[in-house]
Design a protein around this motif. Structure first.
Motif, PDB file in Angstrom:
ATOM      1  N   THR A   7      38.158  33.384  34.723  1.00 43.36           N
ATOM      2  CA  THR A   7      38.967  32.491  35.533  1.00 43.36           C
ATOM      3  C   THR A   7      40.386  33.044  35.620  1.00 43.36           C
ATOM      4  OG1 THR A   7      39.714  31.132  33.683  1.00 43.36           O
ATOM      5  CG2 THR A   7      37.615  30.495  34.727  1.00 43.36           C
ATOM      6  N   GLU A   8      41.131  32.587  36.611  1.00 42.54           N
ATOM      7  CA  GLU A   8      42.538  32.981  36.718  1.00 42.54           C
ATOM      8  C   GLU A   8      43.295  32.584  35.461  1.00 42.54           C
ATOM      9  OE1 GLU A   8      46.482  32.172  39.520  1.00 42.54           O
ATOM     10  OE2 GLU A   8      44.482  31.724  40.317  1.00 42.54           O
ATOM     11  N   GLN A   9      42.949  31.431  34.906  1.00 44.12           N
ATOM     12  CA  GLN A   9      43.614  30.989  33.678  1.00 44.12           C
ATOM     13  C   GLN A   9      43.399  31.983  32.548  1.00 44.12           C
ATOM     14  OE1 GLN A   9      43.171  26.863  32.362  1.00 44.12           O
ATOM     15  NE2 GLN A   9      42.711  27.585  30.301  1.00 44.12           N
ATOM     16  N   ALA A  10      42.161  32.491  32.409  1.00 37.79           N
ATOM     17  CA  ALA A  10      41.870  33.457  31.349  1.00 37.79           C
ATOM     18  C   ALA A  10      42.705  34.720  31.524  1.00 37.79           C
ATOM     19  CB  ALA A  10      40.387  33.797  31.346  1.00 37.79           C
ATOM     20  N   VAL A  11      42.832  35.173  32.771  1.00 37.52           N
ATOM     21  CA  VAL A  11      43.575  36.406  33.036  1.00 37.52           C
ATOM     22  C   VAL A  11      45.072  36.222  32.802  1.00 37.52           C
ATOM     23  CG1 VAL A  11      44.185  38.107  34.810  1.00 37.52           C
ATOM     24  CG2 VAL A  11      41.849  37.201  34.703  1.00 37.52           C
ATOM     25  N   ARG A  12      45.601  35.070  33.194  1.00 36.28           N
ATOM     26  CA  ARG A  12      47.053  34.888  33.211  1.00 36.28           C
ATOM     27  C   ARG A  12      47.607  34.129  32.006  1.00 36.28           C
ATOM     28  NH1 ARG A  12      48.947  33.603  39.352  1.00 36.28           N
ATOM     29  NH2 ARG A  12      50.900  34.354  38.434  1.00 36.28           N
ATOM     30  N   TRP A  13      46.720  33.646  31.129  1.00 36.31           N
ATOM     31  CA  TRP A  13      47.210  32.899  29.965  1.00 36.31           C
ATOM     32  C   TRP A  13      48.135  33.794  29.141  1.00 36.31           C
ATOM     33  CZ3 TRP A  13      46.802  27.824  29.312  1.00 36.31           C
ATOM     34  CH2 TRP A  13      47.181  27.290  28.065  1.00 36.31           C
ATOM     35  N   MET A  39      46.272  43.253  32.756  1.00 38.36           N
ATOM     36  CA  MET A  39      45.629  43.071  34.061  1.00 38.36           C
ATOM     37  C   MET A  39      45.290  44.410  34.694  1.00 38.36           C
ATOM     38  SD  MET A  39      47.966  39.974  35.566  1.00 38.36           S
ATOM     39  CE  MET A  39      48.261  38.488  34.596  1.00 38.36           C
ATOM     40  N   ASP A  40      46.171  45.397  34.511  1.00 35.01           N
ATOM     41  CA  ASP A  40      45.894  46.743  35.037  1.00 35.01           C
ATOM     42  C   ASP A  40      44.649  47.330  34.371  1.00 35.01           C
ATOM     43  OD1 ASP A  40      48.178  46.446  36.531  1.00 35.01           O
ATOM     44  OD2 ASP A  40      49.434  47.697  35.217  1.00 35.01           O
ATOM     45  N   ARG A  47      43.400  40.610  43.719  1.00 33.11           N
ATOM     46  CA  ARG A  47      43.948  39.456  43.002  1.00 33.11           C
ATOM     47  C   ARG A  47      44.592  39.892  41.688  1.00 33.11           C
ATOM     48  NH1 ARG A  47      43.185  34.169  44.772  1.00 33.11           N
ATOM     49  NH2 ARG A  47      42.604  34.339  46.978  1.00 33.11           N
ATOM     50  N   LEU A  48      43.941  40.792  40.980  1.00 33.63           N
ATOM     51  CA  LEU A  48      44.513  41.280  39.719  1.00 33.63           C
ATOM     52  C   LEU A  48      45.854  41.971  39.963  1.00 33.63           C
ATOM     53  CD1 LEU A  48      41.269  42.663  38.027  1.00 33.63           C
ATOM     54  CD2 LEU A  48      42.657  40.749  37.199  1.00 33.63           C
ATOM     55  N   ALA A  49      45.942  42.748  41.040  1.00 30.30           N
ATOM     56  CA  ALA A  49      47.205  43.424  41.380  1.00 30.30           C
ATOM     57  C   ALA A  49      48.286  42.405  41.726  1.00 30.30           C
ATOM     58  CB  ALA A  49      46.985  44.376  42.560  1.00 30.30           C
ATOM     59  N   GLU A  50      47.903  41.356  42.442  1.00 29.23           N
ATOM     60  CA  GLU A  50      48.847  40.290  42.799  1.00 29.23           C
ATOM     61  C   GLU A  50      49.399  39.612  41.546  1.00 29.23           C
ATOM     62  OE1 GLU A  50      48.296  35.825  44.545  1.00 29.23           O
ATOM     63  OE2 GLU A  50      47.199  37.435  45.580  1.00 29.23           O
TER      64      GLU A  50
END
Length: 277
Positions: A170-176, A188-189, A267-270
């Motif tokens: 989820t976006e939450q998992a990536v951005r937490w 993220m990279d 999305r990951l790059a953003e």
């Protein structure tokens, strides 16, 4: 059915004994029971000796072949459910050492061909940078050096082309914010770079994505043989085929909604750019 967590996974021998006793009461040999169940005699023998953990489907076949009474069907089915479910208490895992847990996970990964991960809240160690790994363990009161080393060593399995991995984040998992913004951008990279591995399929679920269900817990599916579900107090291990199929179906629903390939990398790059800014 209600039960205490410590009962889980502890009823295998009792189940085996009851099945053996029930067969003898029915006046059937192991060979005759196997024929009625369309199983091999060796499988029936291993079940009755507690060397094989029978699924609920196996149990249903055996009880039907033995024409078991309703009260015994309920009792033995409950035992089978307990035998196919195991609770791993986090306090016990810490007592044994978090490094031991990494060895167990490495063995599971070595014996599996396709591993699926649903990650709704944070990243798994296989995907993490060293800084993310250390930060994810910082809350533990125990020595985490062996656990951190074990997580990083396990990442080599991603490059084993005989295995397949599917990760849904989820976006939450990536951005937490497990780490500071710049290390999080670097994390993220790394996720983006892993999407180029031919045996790794990594998808993201941005906020606002409509999914068939709402993900409640992190879970991992090892082939079609075992599911582990993570909670803040420990992990639940499921081995019954119907439980596993339920999680495979749930995973497929999220997989259909996730962004993979170029869309996922965009999305990951953003999100990485947002961290750096």
């Amino acid at each position: 059915m209600t039960f205490e967590p410590e009962q889980l996974g502890q009823s295998s021998q009792e189940l085996a004994s009851k099945l053996r006793e029930l067969r003898k009461q029915a006046g059937l040999s192991g060979v005759r029971l196997a024929a009625r169940c369309h199983m091999s005699q060796s499988k029936v023998s291993r079940i009755e000796n507690g060397k094989v953990r029978p699924s609920l489907v196996d149990i249903e076949q055996i009880l039907r072949a033995l024409d078991a009474p309703a009260n015994l069907i309920a009792e033995i089915s409950a035992l089978a459910r307990l035998a196919n479910t195991e609770w791993r208490n986090l306090r016990e895992l810490r007592r044994k050492g978090l490094g031991t847990r990494q060895a167990e996970l490495r063995a599971l990964e070595a014996s599996s061909a396709h591993i699926r991960y649903l990650l709704p809240s944070m990243l798994t160690g296989l995907l993490a940078t060293p800084e993310y790994v250390r930060a994810s363990l910082a809350h533990s009161p125990a020595d985490t050096s062996k656990a951190a080393a074990g997580k990083l060593e396990r990442q080599a399995v991603l490059y084993d082309s005989s295995k397949r991995f599917t990760f849904i984040l989820t976006e939450q998992a990536v951005r937490w914010p497990v780490v500071a913004p710049l290390p999080l951008a670097e994390q993220m990279d790394r996720l983006s770079s892993l999407t180029y591995l031919p045996n790794v399929r990594l998808g993201v679920l941005p906020l606002g994505t409509v999914t068939p269900r709402s993900p409640l817990n992190t879970f991992t599916i090892y082939d079609a043989s075992l599911v582990t579900i993570e909670t803040s107090a420990g992990s639940l291990v499921l081995r019954d085929s119907r439980d596993i199929q339920s999680y495979l179906d749930e995973f497929s629903g999220y997989e259909e909604c996730a962004l993979f390939g170029e869309e996922g990398r965009a999305r990951l790059a953003e999100w990485s750019t947002s961290c750096r800014s």
